[in-house]
Design an enzyme around this catalytic site. Sequence first.
Site, PDB file in Angstrom:
ATOM      1  N   TYR A  43     -10.793 -32.558  -3.233  1.00 28.69           N
ATOM      2  CA  TYR A  43      -9.357 -32.820  -3.275  1.00 28.69           C
ATOM      3  C   TYR A  43      -8.709 -32.054  -4.438  1.00 28.69           C
ATOM      4  O   TYR A  43      -7.791 -31.266  -4.226  1.00 28.69           O
ATOM      5  CB  TYR A  43      -9.140 -34.325  -3.432  1.00 28.69           C
ATOM      6  CG  TYR A  43      -7.708 -34.785  -3.293  1.00 28.69           C
ATOM      7  CD1 TYR A  43      -7.040 -34.695  -2.076  1.00 28.69           C
ATOM      8  CD2 TYR A  43      -7.026 -35.334  -4.375  1.00 28.69           C
ATOM      9  CE1 TYR A  43      -5.732 -35.131  -1.941  1.00 28.69           C
ATOM     10  CE2 TYR A  43      -5.720 -35.784  -4.249  1.00 28.69           C
ATOM     11  CZ  TYR A  43      -5.071 -35.680  -3.032  1.00 28.69           C
ATOM     12  OH  TYR A  43      -3.777 -36.118  -2.900  1.00 28.69           O
ATOM     13  N   GLU A  74      -9.672 -29.586  -6.414  1.00 27.74           N
ATOM     14  CA  GLU A  74      -9.719 -28.121  -6.446  1.00 27.74           C
ATOM     15  C   GLU A  74      -8.974 -27.494  -5.277  1.00 27.74           C
ATOM     16  O   GLU A  74      -8.415 -26.412  -5.411  1.00 27.74           O
ATOM     17  CB  GLU A  74     -11.165 -27.627  -6.506  1.00 27.74           C
ATOM     18  CG  GLU A  74     -11.870 -27.966  -7.813  1.00 27.74           C
ATOM     19  CD  GLU A  74     -11.289 -27.257  -9.039  1.00 27.74           C
ATOM     20  OE1 GLU A  74     -10.269 -26.566  -8.941  1.00 27.74           O
ATOM     21  OE2 GLU A  74     -11.882 -27.415 -10.128  1.00 27.74           O
ATOM     22  N   VAL A  83      -6.441 -48.607  -4.661  1.00 24.46           N
ATOM     23  CA  VAL A  83      -6.355 -49.871  -5.380  1.00 24.46           C
ATOM     24  C   VAL A  83      -5.242 -50.774  -4.847  1.00 24.46           C
ATOM     25  O   VAL A  83      -5.422 -51.992  -4.780  1.00 24.46           O
ATOM     26  CB  VAL A  83      -6.236 -49.619  -6.905  1.00 24.46           C
ATOM     27  CG1 VAL A  83      -4.887 -49.009  -7.287  1.00 24.46           C
ATOM     28  CG2 VAL A  83      -6.503 -50.875  -7.684  1.00 24.46           C
ATOM     29  N   GLN A 124      -8.954 -48.513 -17.304  1.00 31.57           N
ATOM     30  CA  GLN A 124      -8.335 -47.244 -16.879  1.00 31.57           C
ATOM     31  C   GLN A 124      -6.895 -47.531 -16.445  1.00 31.57           C
ATOM     32  O   GLN A 124      -6.601 -48.629 -15.966  1.00 31.57           O
ATOM     33  CB  GLN A 124      -9.151 -46.574 -15.759  1.00 31.57           C
ATOM     34  CG  GLN A 124      -9.164 -47.247 -14.399  1.00 31.57           C
ATOM     35  CD  GLN A 124     -10.264 -48.292 -14.231  1.00 31.57           C
ATOM     36  OE1 GLN A 124     -10.623 -48.975 -15.180  1.00 31.57           O
ATOM     37  NE2 GLN A 124     -10.789 -48.457 -13.025  1.00 31.57           N
ATOM     38  N   ASP A 183     -13.822 -40.927 -12.158  1.00 22.72           N
ATOM     39  CA  ASP A 183     -12.581 -41.689 -12.035  1.00 22.72           C
ATOM     40  C   ASP A 183     -11.740 -41.425 -13.303  1.00 22.72           C
ATOM     41  O   ASP A 183     -12.195 -41.677 -14.416  1.00 22.72           O
ATOM     42  CB  ASP A 183     -12.942 -43.171 -11.951  1.00 22.72           C
ATOM     43  CG  ASP A 183     -11.808 -44.028 -11.440  1.00 22.72           C
ATOM     44  OD1 ASP A 183     -11.828 -44.388 -10.259  1.00 22.72           O
ATOM     45  OD2 ASP A 183     -10.905 -44.349 -12.236  1.00 22.72           O
ATOM     46  N   PRO A 184     -10.524 -40.900 -13.163  1.00 22.50           N
ATOM     47  CA  PRO A 184      -9.734 -40.594 -14.368  1.00 22.50           C
ATOM     48  C   PRO A 184      -9.469 -41.842 -15.219  1.00 22.50           C
ATOM     49  O   PRO A 184      -9.176 -42.913 -14.684  1.00 22.50           O
ATOM     50  CB  PRO A 184      -8.433 -40.018 -13.806  1.00 22.50           C
ATOM     51  CG  PRO A 184      -8.793 -39.498 -12.450  1.00 22.50           C
ATOM     52  CD  PRO A 184      -9.841 -40.442 -11.944  1.00 22.50           C
ATOM     53  N   ARG A 211      -3.577 -42.033 -16.381  1.00 20.85           N
ATOM     54  CA  ARG A 211      -2.679 -41.191 -15.592  1.00 20.85           C
ATOM     55  C   ARG A 211      -1.264 -41.707 -15.787  1.00 20.85           C
ATOM     56  O   ARG A 211      -0.976 -42.858 -15.476  1.00 20.85           O
ATOM     57  CB  ARG A 211      -3.067 -41.293 -14.130  1.00 20.85           C
ATOM     58  CG  ARG A 211      -2.804 -40.048 -13.371  1.00 20.85           C
ATOM     59  CD  ARG A 211      -3.124 -40.228 -11.948  1.00 20.85           C
ATOM     60  NE  ARG A 211      -4.378 -39.646 -11.553  1.00 20.85           N
ATOM     61  CZ  ARG A 211      -5.007 -39.998 -10.445  1.00 20.85           C
ATOM     62  NH1 ARG A 211      -4.531 -40.954  -9.687  1.00 20.85           N
ATOM     63  NH2 ARG A 211      -6.119 -39.404 -10.113  1.00 20.85           N
TER      64      ARG A 211
HETATM   65  N1  UDP Z   1      -9.809 -49.234  -8.240  1.00 18.15           N
HETATM   66  C1  UDP Z   1     -10.271 -50.522  -8.494  1.00 18.15           C
HETATM   67  N2  UDP Z   1     -10.546 -51.318  -7.416  1.00 18.15           N
HETATM   68  C2  UDP Z   1     -10.376 -50.920  -6.141  1.00 18.15           C
HETATM   69  C3  UDP Z   1      -9.896 -49.613  -5.880  1.00 18.15           C
HETATM   70  C4  UDP Z   1      -9.629 -48.785  -6.963  1.00 18.15           C
HETATM   71  O1  UDP Z   1     -10.446 -50.938  -9.647  1.00 18.15           O
HETATM   72  O2  UDP Z   1     -10.646 -51.720  -5.223  1.00 18.15           O
HETATM   73  C5  UDP Z   1      -9.464 -48.376  -9.394  1.00 18.15           C
HETATM   74  C6  UDP Z   1     -10.073 -46.981  -9.356  1.00 18.15           C
HETATM   75  O3  UDP Z   1     -11.337 -46.982  -9.975  1.00 18.15           O
HETATM   76  C7  UDP Z   1      -9.056 -46.170 -10.120  1.00 18.15           C
HETATM   77  C8  UDP Z   1      -7.735 -46.865  -9.828  1.00 18.15           C
HETATM   78  O4  UDP Z   1      -8.069 -48.176  -9.365  1.00 18.15           O
HETATM   79  O5  UDP Z   1      -9.299 -46.222 -11.501  1.00 18.15           O
HETATM   80  C9  UDP Z   1      -6.893 -46.166  -8.763  1.00 18.15           C
HETATM   81  O6  UDP Z   1      -7.754 -45.854  -7.705  1.00 18.15           O
HETATM   82  P1  UDP Z   1      -7.234 -45.298  -6.311  1.00 18.15           P
HETATM   83  O7  UDP Z   1      -8.433 -45.214  -5.417  1.00 18.15           O
HETATM   84  O8  UDP Z   1      -6.081 -46.100  -5.850  1.00 18.15           O
HETATM   85  O9  UDP Z   1      -6.672 -43.841  -6.573  1.00 18.15           O
HETATM   86  P2  UDP Z   1      -6.886 -42.718  -7.702  1.00 18.15           P
HETATM   87  O10 UDP Z   1      -5.778 -42.938  -8.662  1.00 18.15           O
HETATM   88  O11 UDP Z   1      -8.221 -42.899  -8.371  1.00 18.15           O
HETATM   89  O12 UDP Z   1      -6.787 -41.455  -6.941  1.00 18.15           O
END
Ligand code: UDP
Length: 321
Positions: free
Chosen positions: A152, A154, A194, A216, A280-281, A284
């Site tokens: 995604y 890159e 999330v 995070q 996982d960043p 953001r």
């Molecule tokens: N995350 C979480 N629980 C979940 C899904 C995601 O804690 O059930 C965390 C995930 O590790 C990340 C953040 O929520 O740090 C946002 O994740 P998402 O998949 O929504 O998108 P991203 O911002 O990582 O592209």
Amino acid sequence: MQETCVVLGGAGFIGSHLVDRLVEDHGFHVVVIDNESTGSFANLARWRGSDTVRMVAADITEPLPEDRFGVRDAAVIFQMASPASPIHYRRLSLETLLVNSVGTLHALHWARELGARVVLASTSEVYGDPEVSPQTEEYWGHVNPVGPRSCYDESKRFGEALAMEWHRRHGLDVRILRFFNCYGPRMQMDDGRVVPNFVAQALRGEPLTVYGDGAQTRSFCYVSDEVEAIVRAGMRDHLGGRIINVGNPEEHTILEFAEMVARVAGVPLQTVRAELPVDDPTNRCPDISRAEELLGWRPQVALEDGLARTIADFRARGAAT
Ligand code: UDP
């Protein structure tokens, strides 16, 4: 005659809201091209049988058909086609690489033929796991080029480079938008991000799955705000070659966000820890000064209000059962 816009990926979550807005508020005729790999034409059910929205089931990574889907002129091509949820783009890793490279190349080529503008959906993922906060458009990013998210990250970065070269070499009017996390009605309930995960879990009375320690951060933009920025980016003059962050600068830890979802859903907070995905960043948060300056835009919908609307939509679609 009505002006036409083309929305690639217009059956998806953000794309379908964009189609609605282009038709309802701006009177465009819209041609939607989507292969329904993660979107669904059901998102556009209200336009079925109308002359205003034409839905074409096609894959934009395939060569453009000779008749260009019958489109003879267009003001703007919005390139919104790509899986966007980490679980989807990992499952569809090669498709993701292709749609953001070959698919974007086709969009640029087609726009040049038509003399149309391009609005390219890019992502905050181009910043990777950022070492600066908030992230301005000048930040070059901190990205793993070969990790599980790289299909995604890159490919979006390549798409940006490609678009900028078409702008420089061919004078194509391309506007690049870097979307931060966006949420709202029509997100797939099982899309794995999330917001849908927490909302569906809260409505089912299940614990919310917090990945890692939940420290995070993310910044969540409601979809109506997001679409307003996209439309402005397509309509305003003199934005060729500009790159603009689009997101909500209000930053929350994932744990804070879990608390808010439980509160707005009216359920007691229960959480369960799960492993943090690789790469996982850690944070953001967009700097949106450029969007404010160039688009006169900043988000209007407070997170609690947007969440309430998202929860109502998930309830209406049966998430509680
Ligand atoms: N995350 C979480 N629980 C979940 C899904 C995601 O804690 O059930 C965390 C995930 O590790 C990340 C953040 O929520 O740090 C946002 O994740 P998402 O998949 O929504 O998108 P991203 O911002 O990582 O592209």
